[in-house]
Design an enzyme around this catalytic site. Sequence first.
Site, PDB file in Angstrom:
ATOM      1  N   LYS A  22      17.053  19.924 -24.629  1.00  0.00           N
ATOM      2  CA  LYS A  22      15.987  19.821 -25.650  1.00  0.00           C
ATOM      3  C   LYS A  22      15.742  21.168 -26.312  1.00  0.00           C
ATOM      4  CE  LYS A  22      11.197  19.968 -24.671  1.00  0.00           C
ATOM      5  NZ  LYS A  22      10.729  21.005 -25.555  1.00  0.00           N
ATOM      6  N   ASN A  23      15.598  22.203 -25.494  1.00  0.00           N
ATOM      7  CA  ASN A  23      15.225  23.501 -26.060  1.00  0.00           C
ATOM      8  C   ASN A  23      16.378  24.184 -26.782  1.00  0.00           C
ATOM      9  OD1 ASN A  23      12.701  23.086 -25.126  1.00  0.00           O
ATOM     10  ND2 ASN A  23      12.764  24.617 -23.498  1.00  0.00           N
ATOM     11  N   ARG A  92       5.532  21.797 -31.203  1.00  0.00           N
ATOM     12  CA  ARG A  92       5.488  23.254 -31.309  1.00  0.00           C
ATOM     13  C   ARG A  92       6.775  23.833 -31.939  1.00  0.00           C
ATOM     14  NH1 ARG A  92       2.970  28.244 -30.252  1.00  0.00           N
ATOM     15  NH2 ARG A  92       4.623  29.712 -29.857  1.00  0.00           N
ATOM     16  N   CYS A 116       2.754  21.102 -26.340  1.00  0.00           N
ATOM     17  CA  CYS A 116       2.074  21.028 -25.051  1.00  0.00           C
ATOM     18  C   CYS A 116       0.939  22.040 -24.967  1.00  0.00           C
ATOM     19  CB  CYS A 116       3.058  21.337 -23.918  1.00  0.00           C
ATOM     20  SG  CYS A 116       4.014  19.919 -23.412  1.00  0.00           S
ATOM     21  N   ARG A 121      -0.556  30.107 -26.740  1.00  0.00           N
ATOM     22  CA  ARG A 121       0.687  30.058 -27.499  1.00  0.00           C
ATOM     23  C   ARG A 121       0.548  30.625 -28.916  1.00  0.00           C
ATOM     24  NH1 ARG A 121       4.141  24.879 -25.710  1.00  0.00           N
ATOM     25  NH2 ARG A 121       5.804  26.383 -25.797  1.00  0.00           N
ATOM     26  N   PRO A 122       0.239  31.905 -29.009  1.00  0.00           N
ATOM     27  CA  PRO A 122       0.154  32.509 -30.338  1.00  0.00           C
ATOM     28  C   PRO A 122       1.538  32.621 -30.988  1.00  0.00           C
ATOM     29  CG  PRO A 122      -0.077  34.191 -28.632  1.00  0.00           C
ATOM     30  CD  PRO A 122       0.043  32.876 -27.927  1.00  0.00           C
ATOM     31  N   ILE A 123       1.559  32.928 -32.289  1.00  0.00           N
ATOM     32  CA  ILE A 123       2.859  33.091 -32.967  1.00  0.00           C
ATOM     33  C   ILE A 123       2.942  34.484 -33.612  1.00  0.00           C
ATOM     34  CG2 ILE A 123       3.423  30.658 -33.346  1.00  0.00           C
ATOM     35  CD1 ILE A 123       2.272  30.979 -36.204  1.00  0.00           C
ATOM     36  N   ASP A 124       2.136  35.414 -33.094  1.00  0.00           N
ATOM     37  CA  ASP A 124       2.105  36.756 -33.696  1.00  0.00           C
ATOM     38  C   ASP A 124       3.473  37.436 -33.693  1.00  0.00           C
ATOM     39  OD1 ASP A 124       1.560  36.641 -30.861  1.00  0.00           O
ATOM     40  OD2 ASP A 124       1.258  38.798 -30.896  1.00  0.00           O
ATOM     41  N   LEU A 125       4.258  37.248 -32.629  1.00  0.00           N
ATOM     42  CA  LEU A 125       5.562  37.922 -32.562  1.00  0.00           C
ATOM     43  C   LEU A 125       6.540  37.326 -33.574  1.00  0.00           C
ATOM     44  CD1 LEU A 125       5.860  38.150 -28.668  1.00  0.00           C
ATOM     45  CD2 LEU A 125       5.131  39.936 -30.253  1.00  0.00           C
ATOM     46  N   ASP A 304       9.310  26.185 -17.008  1.00  0.00           N
ATOM     47  CA  ASP A 304       9.437  24.745 -17.280  1.00  0.00           C
ATOM     48  C   ASP A 304       9.808  23.935 -16.037  1.00  0.00           C
ATOM     49  OD1 ASP A 304       8.787  25.220 -19.876  1.00  0.00           O
ATOM     50  OD2 ASP A 304      10.765  24.842 -20.719  1.00  0.00           O
ATOM     51  N   ILE A 326       4.127  33.095 -17.237  1.00  0.00           N
ATOM     52  CA  ILE A 326       4.469  32.914 -18.659  1.00  0.00           C
ATOM     53  C   ILE A 326       3.307  32.291 -19.434  1.00  0.00           C
ATOM     54  CG2 ILE A 326       6.173  31.995 -20.292  1.00  0.00           C
ATOM     55  CD1 ILE A 326       7.464  33.841 -18.230  1.00  0.00           C
ATOM     56  N   ARG A 396       8.565  13.000 -24.806  1.00  0.00           N
ATOM     57  CA  ARG A 396       8.867  14.053 -25.787  1.00  0.00           C
ATOM     58  C   ARG A 396      10.093  14.846 -25.362  1.00  0.00           C
ATOM     59  NH1 ARG A 396       4.987  18.135 -25.771  1.00  0.00           N
ATOM     60  NH2 ARG A 396       6.778  19.151 -26.679  1.00  0.00           N
TER      61      ARG A 396
HETATM   62  C1  UD1 Z   1      10.071  28.171 -25.149  1.00  0.00           C
HETATM   63  C2  UD1 Z   1      10.396  26.785 -24.678  1.00  0.00           C
HETATM   64  C3  UD1 Z   1       9.425  26.355 -23.589  1.00  0.00           C
HETATM   65  C4  UD1 Z   1       9.432  27.381 -22.468  1.00  0.00           C
HETATM   66  C5  UD1 Z   1       9.207  28.787 -22.998  1.00  0.00           C
HETATM   67  C6  UD1 Z   1       9.344  29.866 -21.947  1.00  0.00           C
HETATM   68  C7  UD1 Z   1      11.387  25.724 -26.586  1.00  0.00           C
HETATM   69  C8  UD1 Z   1      11.286  24.657 -27.619  1.00  0.00           C
HETATM   70  N1  UD1 Z   1      10.337  25.852 -25.784  1.00  0.00           N
HETATM   71  O1  UD1 Z   1       8.753  28.121 -25.683  1.00  0.00           O
HETATM   72  O2  UD1 Z   1       9.813  25.080 -23.106  1.00  0.00           O
HETATM   73  O3  UD1 Z   1       8.399  27.066 -21.565  1.00  0.00           O
HETATM   74  O4  UD1 Z   1      10.141  29.074 -24.049  1.00  0.00           O
HETATM   75  O5  UD1 Z   1      10.589  29.787 -21.343  1.00  0.00           O
HETATM   76  O6  UD1 Z   1      12.392  26.368 -26.460  1.00  0.00           O
HETATM   77  N2  UD1 Z   1       3.917  34.627 -27.005  1.00  0.00           N
HETATM   78  C9  UD1 Z   1       3.068  35.468 -27.693  1.00  0.00           C
HETATM   79  N3  UD1 Z   1       3.250  35.608 -29.044  1.00  0.00           N
HETATM   80  C10 UD1 Z   1       4.249  34.960 -29.713  1.00  0.00           C
HETATM   81  C11 UD1 Z   1       5.114  34.104 -28.987  1.00  0.00           C
HETATM   82  C12 UD1 Z   1       4.917  33.962 -27.626  1.00  0.00           C
HETATM   83  O7  UD1 Z   1       2.164  36.074 -27.116  1.00  0.00           O
HETATM   84  O8  UD1 Z   1       4.368  35.130 -30.932  1.00  0.00           O
HETATM   85  C13 UD1 Z   1       3.719  34.444 -25.543  1.00  0.00           C
HETATM   86  C14 UD1 Z   1       3.356  32.979 -25.198  1.00  0.00           C
HETATM   87  O9  UD1 Z   1       1.983  32.741 -25.365  1.00  0.00           O
HETATM   88  C15 UD1 Z   1       3.801  32.896 -23.755  1.00  0.00           C
HETATM   89  C16 UD1 Z   1       5.035  33.813 -23.726  1.00  0.00           C
HETATM   90  O10 UD1 Z   1       4.940  34.640 -24.876  1.00  0.00           O
HETATM   91  O11 UD1 Z   1       2.823  33.419 -22.914  1.00  0.00           O
HETATM   92  C17 UD1 Z   1       6.347  33.063 -23.736  1.00  0.00           C
HETATM   93  O12 UD1 Z   1       6.447  32.267 -24.886  1.00  0.00           O
HETATM   94  P1  UD1 Z   1       7.832  31.975 -25.618  1.00  0.00           P
HETATM   95  O13 UD1 Z   1       8.953  32.609 -24.865  1.00  0.00           O
HETATM   96  O14 UD1 Z   1       7.662  32.306 -27.035  1.00  0.00           O
HETATM   97  O15 UD1 Z   1       7.930  30.417 -25.450  1.00  0.00           O
HETATM   98  P2  UD1 Z   1       8.196  29.327 -26.570  1.00  0.00           P
HETATM   99  O16 UD1 Z   1       9.268  29.797 -27.469  1.00  0.00           O
HETATM  100  O17 UD1 Z   1       6.912  28.870 -27.140  1.00  0.00           O
END
Ligand code: UD1
Length: 415
Positions: A22-23, A92, A116, A121-125, A304, A326, A396
Site C-alpha cells: 500500500k505505502n 492522508r 488515520c 501529522r503535520p506537513i511542515d517538512l 505500522d 513515531i 483502507r
Molecule cells: C508513512 C506511512 C505510514 C507510516 C509512516 C512512518 C504512507 C502512505 N504512510 O506516513 O503508514 O506509519 O510513514 O513509517 O507511506 N512529521 C512532521 N512533519 C512533517 C511530516 C511528518 O513532523 O511534515 C512527523 C509525523 O508527525 C510523525 C513522523 O514525522 O511523527 C513520521 O511521519 P512520516 O514519516 O512523514 O509518515 P507519513 O509519511 O505520514
Amino acid sequence: MSVYRVVGGNRLQGEIKVEGSKNAVLPILAATVLNKGESIIENVPELNDVITMLRILESLGCRVEYKDQSVWVDASNITSSEMPANLVKQMRSSIILLGSLLGRTGRVVSTYPGGCAIGVRPIDLHLKGLRRLGAKIDMQGQIVCEGETLKGTEIQLDYPSVGATENIMLAAVLAKGTTIIRNAAKEPEIVDLQDFLNSMGAKVYGSGNHIIRIEGVGKLHSTRYSVIPDRIAAGTYMAAAAVTGGTVLLKDVVVEHLHPLIDKFKESGCEIETNCTRLRISAPKQIKAIELVRTLPYPGFPTDAQPQMMAAMCTAQGTSIFVENIFENRYRHVDELTKMGADIKVDGRIAVVKGVRRLNGTTVLAKDLRGGAALVLAGMVAEGTTVIEGVEHIDRGYEELGNKLKSLGADITVI
Ligand code: UD1
C-alpha cells in the site's frame, strides 16, 4: 457498514501470497502524473485507498483502468490542478500529489488531507522542502502551491519523514538542476518510488541511504512496473501465526524488508525459515513476551506493525514493553484490547503489556487501520466471539484481511 465476527481458538495453518505494498503503490500512482504518457503498474492491491487515489487521478484528467491487480494510467492530458476535497479528506497520502502535480503543472490547490487519526501529522517538512525548490505556498483556508519553474537545491530534512522525502523527490524529478535530500527516509517504499521513477526516465540515485540525489530531466516516457510486496501485511500475517500457535508460509515477500520483524518473532520463540521470496513462520503453543519493542524509522521496528505485535503480546508468557517513537497517538487499540481482558498500562509513549492467560470475545471498535488489524488478531485467540466494528479502516489498507485469515483456518465472518 460491515463488521467482522471472529470466533477465537483456531490455529492458523497454510500458505498465503502477500499483496503489493500500500505505502509503495500510493506514491507511485501519484508519480504517474509527472509522465505525459502511459504507466502500467502491476501487483496493485485492491484497497480502498488505491481506489481513492485512482479517483483523484481521474478528477485531474488522467485516464485510468484497474483490472486484475494491474493499473493503467494515461496522464497525457492533465485538465485540473485542483484536488477534490471530498477524496483528499479520505486519505492522508493524497498529500503526495502536491509534489508531483506541482512538478507537472506548476500549480496545486488542495484541502488538508485526512487519514488515520494516529497523531497530529503535520506537513511542515513537505512544505518546507517544496518552498526550497522554489514553490510559493499559501495556506489560508486551503493549500495553494505555485511554482512554474522549480529549481534543484539542497534540502536537509529535520526528520527523515517518509511523505516529505517522497514529495520532494516527486517535485524534483522535472525541476531544473540537481536536488540533494539529506536525512532522507530510508524505507523500502522510497526505494520502490525511485525505481519506478527511473523506469520512466527519471534520474534518482541513493534511495535506501540517507542522501538522495535527483537530477532533473526534461521529460519522461511510458513504463511498466511491478510494486514491491507489503512488508506490513506480511508482518500482520506473521503476528497472526504467532498469536494462534500456527504455521504459515508467506509467498512473495522481500525477506530483507522483514528483518526488523523476523528478529522480534524469533525472540518470541517462533521458528522462521526463509528461502528467496518465501518465509515460513512456525509458532510454539504459547509465545514468549518480547522484552522491548521500540518503533523507529526503517530499518528499525515499524510503527505500522506495533499494534499487531501488541495484540500478539497480550497472551504471551511474560511482560513486554513498547515504546512508540513515531506517532504520539498510536495506542488507540489499547482500550479495545483492555475490554477483551488484556493487561496493558500506557504512560505517554510507553506501553507495558503483561501477558494474560486468555482474552474474552466482546464488541470492539477499530479506530484506525493497523489498530483494527490488531483487534482481529486478538479476536482469533479470544474465548468466544469478538465483533469488530469500524472495518472500513481495515479495508483502507488490507486486501481482504478477513478472507485471507479465513483461508488459513481462522473462524471469521464478514457481515
Ligand atoms: C508513512 C506511512 C505510514 C507510516 C509512516 C512512518 C504512507 C502512505 N504512510 O506516513 O503508514 O506509519 O510513514 O513509517 O507511506 N512529521 C512532521 N512533519 C512533517 C511530516 C511528518 O513532523 O511534515 C512527523 C509525523 O508527525 C510523525 C513522523 O514525522 O511523527 C513520521 O511521519 P512520516 O514519516 O512523514 O509518515 P507519513 O509519511 O505520514
